[in-house]
Design a protein around this motif. Structure first.
Motif, PDB file in Angstrom:
ATOM      1  N   GLU A  15       0.711  -1.155   0.137  1.00  0.00           N
ATOM      2  CA  GLU A  15      -0.125   0.098  -0.016  1.00  0.00           C
ATOM      3  C   GLU A  15       0.738   1.171   0.047  1.00  0.00           C
ATOM      4  O   GLU A  15       1.821   1.469   0.849  1.00  0.00           O
ATOM      5  CB  GLU A  15      -0.808  -0.009   1.213  1.00  0.00           C
ATOM      6  N   VAL A  16       0.705   2.014  -1.069  1.00  0.00           N
ATOM      7  CA  VAL A  16       1.535   3.174  -1.058  1.00  0.00           C
ATOM      8  C   VAL A  16       0.822   4.474  -0.702  1.00  0.00           C
ATOM      9  O   VAL A  16       0.050   4.812  -1.149  1.00  0.00           O
ATOM     10  CB  VAL A  16       2.232   3.226  -2.798  1.00  0.00           C
ATOM     11  N   VAL A  17       1.459   5.157   0.220  1.00  0.00           N
ATOM     12  CA  VAL A  17       1.037   6.347   0.814  1.00  0.00           C
ATOM     13  C   VAL A  17       1.792   7.343   0.352  1.00  0.00           C
ATOM     14  O   VAL A  17       3.056   7.693   0.518  1.00  0.00           O
ATOM     15  CB  VAL A  17       1.193   6.530   2.288  1.00  0.00           C
ATOM     16  N   SER A  18       1.238   8.509  -0.475  1.00  0.00           N
ATOM     17  CA  SER A  18       1.995   9.774  -0.954  1.00  0.00           C
ATOM     18  C   SER A  18       1.279  11.214  -0.632  1.00  0.00           C
ATOM     19  O   SER A  18       0.077  11.109  -0.570  1.00  0.00           O
ATOM     20  CB  SER A  18       2.200   9.480  -2.391  1.00  0.00           C
ATOM     21  N   SER A  19       2.205  12.070  -0.074  1.00  0.00           N
ATOM     22  CA  SER A  19       1.728  13.420   0.096  1.00  0.00           C
ATOM     23  C   SER A  19       1.647  14.058  -1.265  1.00  0.00           C
ATOM     24  O   SER A  19       2.198  13.567  -2.424  1.00  0.00           O
ATOM     25  CB  SER A  19       2.893  14.009   0.775  1.00  0.00           C
ATOM     26  N   PRO A  20       0.781  15.183  -1.467  1.00  0.00           N
ATOM     27  CA  PRO A  20       0.325  15.781  -2.720  1.00  0.00           C
ATOM     28  C   PRO A  20       1.638  16.146  -3.397  1.00  0.00           C
ATOM     29  O   PRO A  20       2.646  16.752  -2.747  1.00  0.00           O
ATOM     30  CB  PRO A  20      -0.331  16.992  -2.304  1.00  0.00           C
ATOM     31  N   GLY A  21       1.710  15.462  -4.579  1.00  0.00           N
ATOM     32  CA  GLY A  21       3.032  16.211  -5.652  1.00  0.00           C
ATOM     33  C   GLY A  21       4.065  15.181  -5.080  1.00  0.00           C
ATOM     34  O   GLY A  21       5.126  15.257  -5.809  1.00  0.00           O
ATOM     35  N   LYS A  22       4.159  14.341  -4.326  1.00  0.00           N
ATOM     36  CA  LYS A  22       5.303  13.080  -4.017  1.00  0.00           C
ATOM     37  C   LYS A  22       5.052  11.889  -4.696  1.00  0.00           C
ATOM     38  O   LYS A  22       3.858  11.375  -5.082  1.00  0.00           O
ATOM     39  CB  LYS A  22       5.636  12.947  -2.548  1.00  0.00           C
ATOM     40  N   SER A  23       6.177  11.154  -4.980  1.00  0.00           N
ATOM     41  CA  SER A  23       6.069   9.940  -5.445  1.00  0.00           C
ATOM     42  C   SER A  23       6.994   8.888  -5.019  1.00  0.00           C
ATOM     43  O   SER A  23       7.818   9.164  -4.197  1.00  0.00           O
ATOM     44  CB  SER A  23       6.414  10.146  -7.128  1.00  0.00           C
ATOM     45  N   HIS A  24       6.652   7.743  -5.288  1.00  0.00           N
ATOM     46  CA  HIS A  24       7.252   6.517  -4.934  1.00  0.00           C
ATOM     47  C   HIS A  24       7.601   5.706  -6.411  1.00  0.00           C
ATOM     48  O   HIS A  24       6.784   5.604  -7.125  1.00  0.00           O
ATOM     49  CB  HIS A  24       6.495   5.599  -3.956  1.00  0.00           C
ATOM     50  N   SER A  25       9.052   5.257  -6.454  1.00  0.00           N
ATOM     51  CA  SER A  25       9.225   4.292  -7.367  1.00  0.00           C
ATOM     52  C   SER A  25      10.002   2.999  -6.709  1.00  0.00           C
ATOM     53  O   SER A  25      10.722   3.205  -5.766  1.00  0.00           O
ATOM     54  CB  SER A  25      10.262   5.047  -8.503  1.00  0.00           C
ATOM     55  N   ALA A  32       0.836  11.117  -6.067  1.00  0.00           N
ATOM     56  CA  ALA A  32      -0.176  11.837  -5.835  1.00  0.00           C
ATOM     57  C   ALA A  32      -0.455  13.141  -6.563  1.00  0.00           C
ATOM     58  O   ALA A  32       0.608  14.163  -6.626  1.00  0.00           O
ATOM     59  CB  ALA A  32      -0.063  11.915  -4.314  1.00  0.00           C
ATOM     60  N   ASP A  33      -1.576  13.559  -6.853  1.00  0.00           N
ATOM     61  CA  ASP A  33      -1.800  14.882  -7.437  1.00  0.00           C
ATOM     62  C   ASP A  33      -1.437  15.899  -6.568  1.00  0.00           C
ATOM     63  O   ASP A  33      -1.883  15.917  -5.376  1.00  0.00           O
ATOM     64  CB  ASP A  33      -3.107  14.772  -7.860  1.00  0.00           C
ATOM     65  N   LYS A  34      -0.749  17.032  -7.203  1.00  0.00           N
ATOM     66  CA  LYS A  34      -0.020  17.992  -6.086  1.00  0.00           C
ATOM     67  C   LYS A  34      -1.321  19.040  -5.617  1.00  0.00           C
ATOM     68  O   LYS A  34      -1.352  19.670  -4.741  1.00  0.00           O
ATOM     69  CB  LYS A  34       0.959  18.893  -6.929  1.00  0.00           C
ATOM     70  N   ASN A  35      -2.603  18.791  -6.271  1.00  0.00           N
ATOM     71  CA  ASN A  35      -3.613  19.546  -5.994  1.00  0.00           C
ATOM     72  C   ASN A  35      -4.596  18.915  -4.950  1.00  0.00           C
ATOM     73  O   ASN A  35      -5.732  19.279  -4.504  1.00  0.00           O
ATOM     74  CB  ASN A  35      -4.606  20.042  -7.224  1.00  0.00           C
ATOM     75  N   MET A  36      -3.977  17.599  -4.648  1.00  0.00           N
ATOM     76  CA  MET A  36      -4.864  16.746  -3.685  1.00  0.00           C
ATOM     77  C   MET A  36      -4.674  17.198  -2.201  1.00  0.00           C
ATOM     78  O   MET A  36      -3.635  17.941  -1.925  1.00  0.00           O
ATOM     79  CB  MET A  36      -4.328  15.511  -3.726  1.00  0.00           C
ATOM     80  N   SER A  83      16.412  -8.618  -4.862  1.00  0.00           N
ATOM     81  CA  SER A  83      15.863  -7.466  -3.858  1.00  0.00           C
ATOM     82  C   SER A  83      14.761  -6.718  -4.463  1.00  0.00           C
ATOM     83  O   SER A  83      14.815  -6.488  -5.743  1.00  0.00           O
ATOM     84  CB  SER A  83      17.237  -6.853  -3.208  1.00  0.00           C
ATOM     85  N   ILE A  84      14.251  -5.773  -3.652  1.00  0.00           N
ATOM     86  CA  ILE A  84      13.442  -4.601  -3.875  1.00  0.00           C
ATOM     87  C   ILE A  84      14.154  -3.522  -3.785  1.00  0.00           C
ATOM     88  O   ILE A  84      14.537  -3.185  -2.573  1.00  0.00           O
ATOM     89  CB  ILE A  84      12.094  -4.840  -3.264  1.00  0.00           C
ATOM     90  N   ILE A  85      14.132  -2.413  -4.525  1.00  0.00           N
ATOM     91  CA  ILE A  85      14.683  -1.324  -4.352  1.00  0.00           C
ATOM     92  C   ILE A  85      13.516  -0.014  -4.617  1.00  0.00           C
ATOM     93  O   ILE A  85      12.733  -0.319  -5.357  1.00  0.00           O
ATOM     94  CB  ILE A  85      15.603  -0.983  -5.419  1.00  0.00           C
ATOM     95  N   HIS A  86      13.500   0.798  -3.560  1.00  0.00           N
ATOM     96  CA  HIS A  86      12.774   1.535  -3.434  1.00  0.00           C
ATOM     97  C   HIS A  86      13.204   3.166  -3.143  1.00  0.00           C
ATOM     98  O   HIS A  86      14.475   3.448  -2.766  1.00  0.00           O
ATOM     99  CB  HIS A  86      11.790   1.729  -2.043  1.00  0.00           C
ATOM    100  N   GLU A  87      12.551   4.223  -4.098  1.00  0.00           N
ATOM    101  CA  GLU A  87      13.049   5.641  -4.090  1.00  0.00           C
ATOM    102  C   GLU A  87      12.044   6.362  -3.925  1.00  0.00           C
ATOM    103  O   GLU A  87      10.725   6.177  -4.452  1.00  0.00           O
ATOM    104  CB  GLU A  87      13.702   5.940  -5.204  1.00  0.00           C
ATOM    105  N   THR A  88      11.927   7.306  -3.218  1.00  0.00           N
ATOM    106  CA  THR A  88      10.835   8.345  -2.945  1.00  0.00           C
ATOM    107  C   THR A  88      11.470   9.703  -2.544  1.00  0.00           C
ATOM    108  O   THR A  88      12.511  10.041  -2.284  1.00  0.00           O
ATOM    109  CB  THR A  88       9.910   7.968  -1.722  1.00  0.00           C
ATOM    110  N   ASP A  89      10.307  10.801  -3.133  1.00  0.00           N
ATOM    111  CA  ASP A  89      10.885  12.213  -2.746  1.00  0.00           C
ATOM    112  C   ASP A  89      10.040  12.639  -1.618  1.00  0.00           C
ATOM    113  O   ASP A  89       9.976  13.980  -1.369  1.00  0.00           O
ATOM    114  CB  ASP A  89      10.852  12.986  -4.018  1.00  0.00           C
TER     115      ASP A  89
END
Length: 191
Positions: free
Chosen positions: A108-118, A137-141, A164-170
């Motif tokens: 389950e991926v949780v994202s703040s507005p305008g932020k992403s996960h890869s 997540a949409d930046k206007n959300m 393995s699994i690699i994760h990146e997020t801003d």
């Protein structure tokens, strides 16, 4: 078993036939019988290979780690292949035999507005591009956004190769209820 009778002929004359001579051989099978034995031996090898199995699943309740994901617990460990392992502390699966492996990641991926996960599946620490899961997540959300994400791929691995699994997020939000599974589909024969 064979039965023979012997008669000797020379330029001086000939003898009567001898009594029966019985010869027992150690190999009484025909070529078809030998072929059947060969097929049965090969079927036994195939059945033995089919019994070789590596299946591991690990989970993490939540993480925002950048890089290789690690896991809280290993909840499936069905393995009879020497050299195959899953280290939850490093997040690395190691193939014990060469073959085809099914790899599954879900979260389950949780994202703040305008932020992403890869998220990628990696072989020997190299991202496989076809495995990319990217959410944003949409930046206007208003507030955090939630996505259910998963990827299921088949990899051809050599003995000793790692997955393995690699994760990146801003962002600062987490991946929740992460599950990573690797299961052998068909391993190559051991000679």
């Amino acid at each position: 078993m064979y039965v023979a009778r012997v008669k000797v002929e020379t330029n001086l004359g000939q003898s009567e036939f001898s009594g029966p001579l019985y010869v027992i051989t150690l190999d009484e099978k025909s070529e078809v019988g030998h072929f059947g034995d060969t097929i049965n031996d090969e079927l036994d090898d195939i059945k033995s290979n089919m019994r070789r199995r590596s299946s591991f699943c690990a989970s993490s309740s939540g993480t925002n780690v950048q890089g290789t994901l690690t896991y809280d617990k290993l909840f499936l460990d069905q393995n009879n292949v020497e050299g195959a392992s899953f280290d939850t502390g490093s997040g690395i699966f190691t193939a014990g035999l060469s073959g085809s492996y099914q790899v599954m990641i879900s979260a389950e991926v949780v994202s703040s507005p305008g932020k992403s996960h890869s998220i990628w599946v990696a072989v020997k620490d190299v991202k496989t591009e076809e495995s990319l899961i990217h959410t944003m997540a949409d930046k206007n959300m208003y507030g955090a956004g939630f996505d259910n994400a998963s990827r299921d791929i088949v990899l051809k691995l050599a003995a000793g190769e790692t997955v393995s699994i690699i994760h990146e997020t801003d962002g600062n939000e987490q991946l929740v209820n992460v599950i990573f599974c690797v299961s052998s589909m068909k391993v190559e024969e051991i000679n």
